[in-house]
Design a protein around this motif. Structure first.
Motif, PDB file in Angstrom:
ATOM      1  N   SER A  25       0.852  -1.189   0.000  1.00  0.00           N
ATOM      2  CA  SER A  25       0.000   0.000   0.000  1.00  0.00           C
ATOM      3  C   SER A  25       0.889   1.240   0.000  1.00  0.00           C
ATOM      4  N   LEU A  26       0.547   2.203  -0.825  1.00  0.00           N
ATOM      5  CA  LEU A  26       1.377   3.402  -0.973  1.00  0.00           C
ATOM      6  C   LEU A  26       0.792   4.554  -0.146  1.00  0.00           C
ATOM      7  N   THR A  27       1.659   5.317   0.506  1.00  0.00           N
ATOM      8  CA  THR A  27       1.192   6.491   1.245  1.00  0.00           C
ATOM      9  C   THR A  27       0.933   7.625   0.251  1.00  0.00           C
ATOM     10  N   VAL A  28       0.322   8.681   0.754  1.00  0.00           N
ATOM     11  CA  VAL A  28      -0.003   9.811  -0.121  1.00  0.00           C
ATOM     12  C   VAL A  28       1.269  10.398  -0.751  1.00  0.00           C
ATOM     13  N   SER A  29       2.309  10.550   0.061  1.00  0.00           N
ATOM     14  CA  SER A  29       3.533  11.161  -0.488  1.00  0.00           C
ATOM     15  C   SER A  29       4.159  10.241  -1.543  1.00  0.00           C
ATOM     16  N   GLN A  30       4.064   8.934  -1.293  1.00  0.00           N
ATOM     17  CA  GLN A  30       4.604   7.995  -2.299  1.00  0.00           C
ATOM     18  C   GLN A  30       3.812   8.091  -3.599  1.00  0.00           C
ATOM     19  N   LEU A  31       2.484   8.284  -3.449  1.00  0.00           N
ATOM     20  CA  LEU A  31       1.638   8.408  -4.640  1.00  0.00           C
ATOM     21  C   LEU A  31       2.026   9.635  -5.443  1.00  0.00           C
ATOM     22  N   VAL A  32       2.243  10.733  -4.721  1.00  0.00           N
ATOM     23  CA  VAL A  32       2.659  11.964  -5.398  1.00  0.00           C
ATOM     24  C   VAL A  32       3.956  11.707  -6.161  1.00  0.00           C
ATOM     25  N   GLU A  33       4.878  10.992  -5.482  1.00  0.00           N
ATOM     26  CA  GLU A  33       6.154  10.657  -6.099  1.00  0.00           C
ATOM     27  C   GLU A  33       5.944   9.821  -7.370  1.00  0.00           C
ATOM     28  N   ALA A  34       4.981   8.886  -7.285  1.00  0.00           N
ATOM     29  CA  ALA A  34       4.726   7.985  -8.415  1.00  0.00           C
ATOM     30  C   ALA A  34       4.276   8.746  -9.646  1.00  0.00           C
ATOM     31  N   PHE A  35       3.634   9.892  -9.431  1.00  0.00           N
ATOM     32  CA  PHE A  35       3.146  10.656 -10.580  1.00  0.00           C
ATOM     33  C   PHE A  35       4.138  11.739 -11.018  1.00  0.00           C
ATOM     34  N   THR A  36       5.101  12.061 -10.132  1.00  0.00           N
ATOM     35  CA  THR A  36       5.965  13.192 -10.462  1.00  0.00           C
ATOM     36  C   THR A  36       7.418  12.800 -10.709  1.00  0.00           C
ATOM     37  N   ARG A  37       7.893  11.684 -10.054  1.00  0.00           N
ATOM     38  CA  ARG A  37       9.320  11.378 -10.190  1.00  0.00           C
ATOM     39  C   ARG A  37       9.548  10.070 -10.930  1.00  0.00           C
ATOM     40  N   PRO A  38       9.807  10.148 -12.224  1.00  0.00           N
ATOM     41  CA  PRO A  38      10.077   8.927 -12.983  1.00  0.00           C
ATOM     42  C   PRO A  38      11.241   8.157 -12.376  1.00  0.00           C
ATOM     43  N   ASP A  39      11.121   6.836 -12.427  1.00  0.00           N
ATOM     44  CA  ASP A  39      12.160   5.915 -11.959  1.00  0.00           C
ATOM     45  C   ASP A  39      12.322   5.842 -10.455  1.00  0.00           C
ATOM     46  N   SER A  40      11.442   6.532  -9.695  1.00  0.00           N
ATOM     47  CA  SER A  40      11.437   6.297  -8.248  1.00  0.00           C
ATOM     48  C   SER A  40      10.759   4.947  -8.025  1.00  0.00           C
ATOM     49  N   ALA A  41      10.905   4.369  -6.810  1.00  0.00           N
ATOM     50  CA  ALA A  41      10.304   3.058  -6.536  1.00  0.00           C
ATOM     51  C   ALA A  41       8.780   3.086  -6.698  1.00  0.00           C
ATOM     52  N   PRO A  42       8.080   4.078  -6.124  1.00  0.00           N
ATOM     53  CA  PRO A  42       6.622   4.104  -6.308  1.00  0.00           C
ATOM     54  C   PRO A  42       6.230   4.253  -7.776  1.00  0.00           C
ATOM     55  N   TRP A  43       7.013   5.040  -8.540  1.00  0.00           N
ATOM     56  CA  TRP A  43       6.742   5.205  -9.974  1.00  0.00           C
ATOM     57  C   TRP A  43       6.799   3.855 -10.667  1.00  0.00           C
ATOM     58  N   ARG A  44       7.827   3.056 -10.313  1.00  0.00           N
ATOM     59  CA  ARG A  44       7.981   1.743 -10.948  1.00  0.00           C
ATOM     60  C   ARG A  44       6.847   0.790 -10.556  1.00  0.00           C
ATOM     61  N   ILE A  45       6.440   0.854  -9.269  1.00  0.00           N
ATOM     62  CA  ILE A  45       5.330  -0.016  -8.837  1.00  0.00           C
ATOM     63  C   ILE A  45       4.078   0.298  -9.650  1.00  0.00           C
ATOM     64  N   LEU A  46       3.816   1.591  -9.797  1.00  0.00           N
ATOM     65  CA  LEU A  46       2.586   1.985 -10.478  1.00  0.00           C
ATOM     66  C   LEU A  46       2.630   1.707 -11.980  1.00  0.00           C
ATOM     67  N   TRP A  47       3.700   2.171 -12.645  1.00  0.00           N
ATOM     68  CA  TRP A  47       3.700   2.178 -14.106  1.00  0.00           C
ATOM     69  C   TRP A  47       4.353   0.961 -14.744  1.00  0.00           C
ATOM     70  N   SER A  48       5.187   0.225 -13.961  1.00  0.00           N
ATOM     71  CA  SER A  48       5.814  -0.952 -14.568  1.00  0.00           C
ATOM     72  C   SER A  48       5.195  -2.248 -14.061  1.00  0.00           C
ATOM     73  N   ILE A  49       4.492  -2.190 -12.924  1.00  0.00           N
ATOM     74  CA  ILE A  49       3.899  -3.416 -12.388  1.00  0.00           C
ATOM     75  C   ILE A  49       2.377  -3.358 -12.474  1.00  0.00           C
ATOM     76  N   ARG A  50       1.783  -2.341 -11.816  1.00  0.00           N
ATOM     77  CA  ARG A  50       0.318  -2.335 -11.733  1.00  0.00           C
ATOM     78  C   ARG A  50      -0.355  -1.928 -13.041  1.00  0.00           C
ATOM     79  N   ALA A  51       0.168  -0.898 -13.694  1.00  0.00           N
ATOM     80  CA  ALA A  51      -0.506  -0.421 -14.913  1.00  0.00           C
ATOM     81  C   ALA A  51      -0.565  -1.502 -16.002  1.00  0.00           C
ATOM     82  N   PRO A  52       0.591  -2.139 -16.352  1.00  0.00           N
ATOM     83  CA  PRO A  52       0.476  -3.159 -17.402  1.00  0.00           C
ATOM     84  C   PRO A  52      -0.441  -4.308 -16.991  1.00  0.00           C
TER      85      PRO A  52
END
Lengths: 325, 252
Positions: A25-52
């Motif tokens: 489960s991602l915290t709010v700040s991690q979520l923000v990171e997932a949408f703003t910082r490419p290649d951060s860990a939350p970004w990878r969880i969202l766009w390389s694991i969950r999205a596909p």
């Protein structure tokens, strides 16, 4: 049109859940990171694991829903689904043989074999639809093809040298979209697009079949070609779905029934809503598979059958009155 | 007037059995022709052969002057429309959408005014939004007749359009077909009710064991001899103020 918009919104919401929910489960700040910082860990969880994963579930569900709607229209049978003519079973056989022969490590081999199995079955069915005009004989042939492919898959189990391969085949047969990435999705794009186009082209013919084969034959539409297009389209979609996710039951049967009453039972108007409802259903089923806390992650085919069967029974109960006559 | 349908010496063999043989028949615009005969006499096969649905083993069928086998699907649909005996409908579409199936080349929403007019002509405009599977047999028959006439085809072929209907509905269906004939269409129907045939058909064709026994105006054709040979009936058509009536009993 309103129905399509509503279903798109439902699919959008399901995809959003697919992005937000998961093992971690991602915290709010991690979520923000997932949408703003490419290649951060939350970004990878969202766009390389969950999205596909969510998009794969949507594509598979959409393909199965559309294919189920086409089968029901083509066979004038509310119980028809993508598997009824044996296409899923032959696709599963192709994949099983490849896994049992130890070729699963080659990239795309299992998927290619599944698609090849479905295309082979589709070609046989196209020849048959040209010969047999009544749906009953086509269904009987489909049942035979399905049983034959099922028996051959059982034979693969029987003769498989290693228990590892056997368990791999079994796990694949239960259906899953776990660990899919964008590169898995790309090869399915062409068969899905072609299959959907063929199904869309056959829509008018499916509607005409409402009054039976003879009235359709005299309607002025090129029924032979439209029926062949419907079979080919449904086979391609089913094959692509099995190649992407293994065997996932119930979606192809239930998705058309969820929306049937809003298109006044019209086989042509049923197609797009069935695809959308199938997509939304499977994304939600996959979210369930992920968030239900079990020691071993639930398989997608298991979830769709467990939730799909009672839901389908409920919808059928409601719709039963309109099927008489 | 030239024939819309011309069948010359037609024969059909199904499953090794000669179902019709030596059938010659012409139907012109403006007339209602009834095909009569006992069960298994070849009525349905004759209608299917006229449409190119049953393969001929001999003879030739011309629709609008062209051999039926040489017509394209669209060409054939422009010349002839068919109401089969099998009235099963796959899905519970509203009546107006069923009627719109008679105009498959335009979208149902654009065809809607025509479908409502066709439903009106069979006295079923109030059924437009009802699901066809929620209707009685008579209502369903009227909707399917509306689907037949909305095509605007110059030849309308209906296999037992009056079967299973109450007496008023039987007359209504036949009146609708007569109206189409008055507007220039050629109408070919198979019937079991000889009184109905005598009242509503300009000509009757009588089949017995697949062969044509007679072809002519009903009153002159349905003689006691023909009733005996084709239907195993001892009886006659009796003239009345409202048209002919069949009075008959089984021939022993």
């Amino acid at each position: 049109m309103r129905l399509i918009v509503l279903l798109c919104l439902a699919l959008g919401a399901a995809l959003w859940l697919g992005l937000m929910l998961g093992e971690t489960s991602l915290t709010v700040s991690q979520l923000v990171e997932a949408f703003t910082r490419p290649d951060s860990a939350p970004w990878r969880i969202l766009w390389s694991i969950r999205a596909p994963r969510a998009v794969t579930a949507a594509v598979v569900g959409g393909a199965l829903g559309l294919s189920g709607a086409v089968m029901q229209g083509l066979l004038r049978n509310p119980l028809a689904d993508p598997g009824v003519l044996g296409v899923s079973a032959t696709a599963a056989l192709g994949a099983s043989v490849t896994i049992a022969l130890g070729l699963a490590t080659a990239a795309g081999a299992v998927e290619g074999a599944a698609l090849a199995g479905a295309i082979l079955a589709g070609l046989v069915l196209m020849v048959l639809t040209a010969r047999l005009s009544d749906p009953q004989s086509l269904i009987l042939f489909g049942v035979a093809l399905s049983a034959l492919a099922g028996a051959a898959t059982a034979l693969v189990f029987n003769l498989s040298p290693s228990p590892v391969a056997t368990s791999e085949v079994l796990s694949w047969l239960l259906g899953s979209v776990a660990n899919r990435d964008w590169s898995d999705l790309a090869p399915a794009a062409a068969p899905v697009a072609l299959g959907a186009a063929l199904c869309a082209w056959s829509a008018n013919g499916l509607r005409m079949l409402t009054l039976g084969e003879e009235t359709a034959a005299l309607s002025g539409l090129p029924m032979g070609r439209l029926r062949a297009a419907g079979v080919a389209g449904a086979a391609l979609l089913t094959g692509a779905a099995v190649a992407l996710a293994g065997v996932v039951g119930f979606v192809g049967l239930a998705a058309p029934h969820l929306v049937r009453r809003w298109v006044s039972d019209d086989p042509a108007r049923l197609l797009a809503p069935s695809a959308l409802s199938g997509a939304a259903l499977l994304v939600l089923a996959d979210v369930c598979a992920r968030v239900v806390p079990t020691a071993e992650e639930l398989k997608l085919g298991v979830v769709t059958a467990l939730f799909g069967a009672p839901l389908f029974a409920l919808v059928s109960w409601r719709a039963a009155r309109s099927w008489r006559g | 007037m030239t024939s819309v349908l011309a069948m010359a010496d037609c024969g059909v063999v199904l499953g090794g059995r000669r179902v019709i043989s030596g059938v010659s028949l012409e139907v012109r615009g403006g007339e209602v022709v009834g095909v009569l005969g006992a069960n298994g006499g070849g009525k349905t096969t004759l209608l299917r052969a006229a449409l190119g649905l049953a393969r001929l083993t001999s003879g030739q069928v011309r629709l609008g002057g062209c051999p039926v086998g040489e017509l394209t699907e669209a060409g054939r649909a422009a010349l002839a429309a068919y109401l089969p005996q099998d009235r099963r409908v796959g899905w519970n579409l509203p009546a107006w959408r069923i009627v719109a199936l008679g105009l498959p080349l335009i979208s149902p929403s654009r065809a809607r005014p025509n479908t409502l007019a066709a439903l009106g002509s069979v006295g079923a405009e109030d059924l437009a939004e009802r699901g066809i599977l929620d209707m009685s047999g008579g209502e369903r028959a009227r909707v399917l007749i509306a689907r037949l006439i909305v095509t605007g085809a110059p030849l309308l072929i209906a296999d037992e359009p009056a079967a299973g209907l109450d007496p008023e509905a039987q007359f209504q269906v036949m009146e609708v077909l007569r109206t189409r004939a008055a507007l220039g269409a050629a109408v070919l129907v198979s019937l079991h009710d000889l009184t109905l045939a005598a009242r509503c058909c300009d000509r009757v064709v009588v089949l017995g064991q697949g062969r044509m026994l007679a072809d002519g105006p009903p009153a002159a054709t349905l003689t006691p001899d023909l009733l005996a040979s084709a239907f195993a009936l001892d009886g006659a058509l009796i003239p009345s103020a409202m048209g002919h009536v069949l009075a008959a009993r089984r021939l022993r």
